[in-house]
Design a protein around this motif. Structure first.
Motif, mmCIF file in Angstrom:
data_model
loop_
_atom_site.group_PDB
_atom_site.id
_atom_site.type_symbol
_atom_site.label_atom_id
_atom_site.label_comp_id
_atom_site.label_asym_id
_atom_site.label_seq_id
_atom_site.Cartn_x
_atom_site.Cartn_y
_atom_site.Cartn_z
ATOM 1 N N MET A 1 -18.346 -2.058 7.565
ATOM 2 C CA MET A 1 -17.845 -1.427 6.489
ATOM 3 C C MET A 1 -19.029 -0.057 5.622
ATOM 4 O O MET A 1 -18.401 1.236 5.617
ATOM 5 C CB MET A 1 -16.559 -1.746 5.425
ATOM 6 N N LEU A 2 -20.385 -0.687 5.474
ATOM 7 C CA LEU A 2 -21.015 -0.186 4.467
ATOM 8 C C LEU A 2 -22.068 1.120 5.342
ATOM 9 O O LEU A 2 -22.360 2.158 4.812
ATOM 10 C CB LEU A 2 -22.290 -0.573 3.354
ATOM 11 N N ARG A 3 -21.394 1.489 6.413
ATOM 12 C CA ARG A 3 -22.676 2.233 7.190
ATOM 13 C C ARG A 3 -21.201 3.267 7.308
ATOM 14 O O ARG A 3 -21.934 4.655 7.574
ATOM 15 C CB ARG A 3 -22.868 2.086 8.942
ATOM 16 N N THR B 1 -9.219 5.033 6.331
ATOM 17 C CA THR B 1 -9.006 3.923 5.822
ATOM 18 C C THR B 1 -9.984 2.816 5.229
ATOM 19 O O THR B 1 -10.271 2.238 5.418
ATOM 20 C CB THR B 1 -8.992 3.104 7.414
ATOM 21 N N LEU B 2 -10.730 4.053 4.567
ATOM 22 C CA LEU B 2 -11.695 3.171 3.532
ATOM 23 C C LEU B 2 -11.527 3.901 2.496
ATOM 24 O O LEU B 2 -11.823 4.838 2.571
ATOM 25 C CB LEU B 2 -13.085 2.761 4.361
ATOM 26 N N GLU B 3 -11.904 3.185 1.531
ATOM 27 C CA GLU B 3 -12.053 3.476 0.057
ATOM 28 C C GLU B 3 -13.158 2.781 -0.392
ATOM 29 O O GLU B 3 -12.851 1.547 -1.288
ATOM 30 C CB GLU B 3 -10.963 3.786 -0.710
ATOM 31 N N PHE B 4 -13.997 3.499 -1.495
ATOM 32 C CA PHE B 4 -14.987 2.725 -2.537
ATOM 33 C C PHE B 4 -14.495 2.897 -3.911
ATOM 34 O O PHE B 4 -14.020 3.640 -4.398
ATOM 35 C CB PHE B 4 -16.097 3.355 -2.374
ATOM 36 N N LEU C 1 -13.032 -0.715 -1.174
ATOM 37 C CA LEU C 1 -14.148 -2.179 -1.525
ATOM 38 C C LEU C 1 -14.250 -2.198 -3.002
ATOM 39 O O LEU C 1 -14.834 -0.579 -3.149
ATOM 40 C CB LEU C 1 -15.313 -1.277 -0.510
ATOM 41 N N ILE C 2 -14.348 -2.599 -3.634
ATOM 42 C CA ILE C 2 -14.619 -2.748 -5.349
ATOM 43 C C ILE C 2 -16.335 -3.536 -5.706
ATOM 44 O O ILE C 2 -16.068 -3.880 -5.234
ATOM 45 C CB ILE C 2 -13.648 -3.422 -5.810
ATOM 46 N N THR D 1 -22.066 7.534 -4.074
ATOM 47 C CA THR D 1 -23.700 7.544 -2.654
ATOM 48 C C THR D 1 -22.739 6.487 -1.789
ATOM 49 O O THR D 1 -23.740 6.367 -0.950
ATOM 50 C CB THR D 1 -24.067 7.503 -3.774
ATOM 51 N N GLY D 2 -21.959 5.095 -2.398
ATOM 52 C CA GLY D 2 -21.981 4.153 -1.203
ATOM 53 C C GLY D 2 -22.637 3.339 -1.273
ATOM 54 O O GLY D 2 -23.339 2.088 -1.021
ATOM 55 N N HIS D 3 -23.691 3.145 -2.735
ATOM 56 C CA HIS D 3 -24.229 2.601 -3.522
ATOM 57 C C HIS D 3 -23.212 1.244 -3.895
ATOM 58 O O HIS D 3 -22.145 1.379 -4.755
ATOM 59 C CB HIS D 3 -25.605 2.962 -4.582
#
Length: 460
Positions: free
Chosen positions: A6-8, A14-17, A43-44, A50-52
């Motif tokens: 998912m981090l890639r 369908t994806l949120e940070f 993803l919390i 940045t996705g960091h």
């Protein structure tokens, strides 16, 4: 859940940070939007820009807080999957939201009209009243174009036009109008459905003034200079043909002069253009106002855009795999019977193959605002993989469960020997498969291979 996979990926449909839960409203909007659209994961503990991975403190407490927020703030109730995922010496909370079965979901404090959200790309958009109505229809399995028009008489449908459209397929009888859902019973009488009016209504534009196609040719790669334009206001079946003709008129083309006939070549496969236009017509959201179907031709691409998001539950990544959901069942049924739509879900893979075989990039689908756009690029990225004859053979093999050499030869106008030679070459290149007990099986048939399609199964 595989956190590394998912981090890639970037944030998307369908994806949120989320870095944390300091702003619960943003989190709730994402959960509601995922539930109303195609599902997704929040993803919390991950920076949204940045996705960091910063991780979260006290993950068990955060898991309980997130579960309580969803339970207390969202109606109808949702039951997401919550999982604490390790990442090196940190933890991330993953909230996986499944598509809701009782849409629309909304933030209770804001109310239905102000608290309903849908996912568009990587954003959460507030749904307008028309979209809320569509969410309700989807939840009950209804199709907008199957709805009856009680204020309209059955004679508003042009039976002669419908009969002429079906003439090449079968004789159309008046009772077939009800079987095709062009007419529907309402309080003891038959009235046109929305689909019937769109397809064969005498005064269709009076009822649906935006059910037309706007096509334009622009100079260069922007819309700054208009070279040609047209409004196609005829019924959809005729509008498709006119739209394809308009595009072909403006595509650069050359010709090969053979011993018997001249073969024209366009810088886009006509079958890809045709599929794009048909998909736009069949899947448009005709409940939207002020939004016709649009076709824009540029020096380097063709864009076909229709009003409406992807049907709920469908993602951009699923399109190349042949996954399909029909928004307008009446239009879809008629187009299918007339041979304009062959097999549900097959149109997108056919477009991709046609472009690939011509040495062009795969088409790109996008959700832009409340529209779906497909872009066909005209600049080659490699040599054409097949010539015109091979392309004709491949189109024959798209239909049915297999064809013998003689059948193929008759359809493409070649001798059996020449067809056999071409088939052997296509088999060798992995574009065609033989189906039989052995290479010498006299009853062997040929089918289009899916192997050459694997490279386009993921969004790039």
């Amino acid at each position: 859940m595989n956190l590394h996979d998912m981090l890639r990926r970037p944030e998307g449909k369908t994806l949120e940070f989320k870095r944390d839960l300091s702003s619960p409203q943003g989190f709730l909007r994402a959960v509601v939007a995922f539930a109303n659209t195609a599902g997704g994961t929040v993803l919390i503990g991950v920076e949204d820009r940045t996705g960091h991975v910063g991780g979260v403190d006290q993950p068990l407490d955060l898991e309980g807080r997130a579960a309580n927020l969803i339970s207390d703030a969202i109606q109808p109730p949702l039951l997401p999957d919550l999982e604490i995922l390790p990442f090196r010496n940190k933890h991330v909370l993953a909230v996986r939201v499944h598509p809701g079965s009782v849409r629309p979901h909304f933030i209770a404090k804001a109310g239905l009209e102000a608290g309903t959200y849908v996912r568009v790309g990587s954003t959460n958009r507030r749904a307008d009243p028309q979209l809320i109505t569509e969410l309700r229809r989807f939840a009950t399995g209804e199709s907008y174009d199957e709805h009856a028009l009680p204020a309209v008489d059955s004679e508003a449908l042009d039976f002669r036009a419908a009969s002429e459209s079906f003439a090449a397929v079968r004789e159309l009888r008046r009772r077939d109008l009800e079987n095709l859902r062009l007419l529907a019973p309402y309080q003891g009488r038959l009235v046109p459905t929305i689909g019937g009016m769109l397809l064969f209504g005498r005064d269709r534009l009076d009822h649906f003034p935006d059910a037309w196609i706007q096509a334009g040719r622009f100079g260069g790669t922007s819309k700054a200079v208009i070279l040609d334009q047209t409004r196609l206001e005829m019924p959809p079946l005729q509008a498709v043909e006119e739209a394809v003709s308009f595009v072909k008129k403006h595509l650069l083309h050359g010709a090969t002069i053979g011993p018997v006939r001249r073969t024209d070549h366009w810088n886009l496969p006509p079958e890809a253009v045709r599929e794009a236009v048909i998909n736009a017509v069949v899947h448009a959201d005709y409940s939207q106002r002020g939004a016709p179907i649009r076709i824009a031709i540029f020096d380097d691409r063709v864009e076909v855009e229709n009003p409406g998001l992807l049907p709920f539950g469908l993602t951009l990544e699923a399109l190349p795999l042949g996954v399909s959901k029909v928004r307008n069942r009446v239009l879809g049924r008629v187009f299918h019977e007339l041979g304009l739509v062959e097999q549900w879900g097959s149109g997108v893979p056919r477009m991709i193959r046609a472009c690939r075989d011509a040495g062009l990039p795969a088409p790109v689908w996008e959700e832009i605002g409340f529209f779906v756009r497909v872009t066909l690029r005209t600049e080659k990225v490699g040599p054409a993989l097949v010539d015109g004859r091979d392309s004709s053979i491949l189109r024959v093999l798209e239909r049915g469960d297999g064809h013998r050499t003689r059948e193929i030869a008759q359809e493409v106008g070649l001798s059996t020997r020449s067809t056999r030679t071409r088939l052997a070459r296509l088999v060798e290149r992995g574009l065609v498969r033989e189906v039989g007990t052995s290479p010498n099986d006299p009853k062997r048939t040929y089918v289009r291979s899916l192997e050459d399609f694997r490279g386009f199964t993921k969004k790039r």
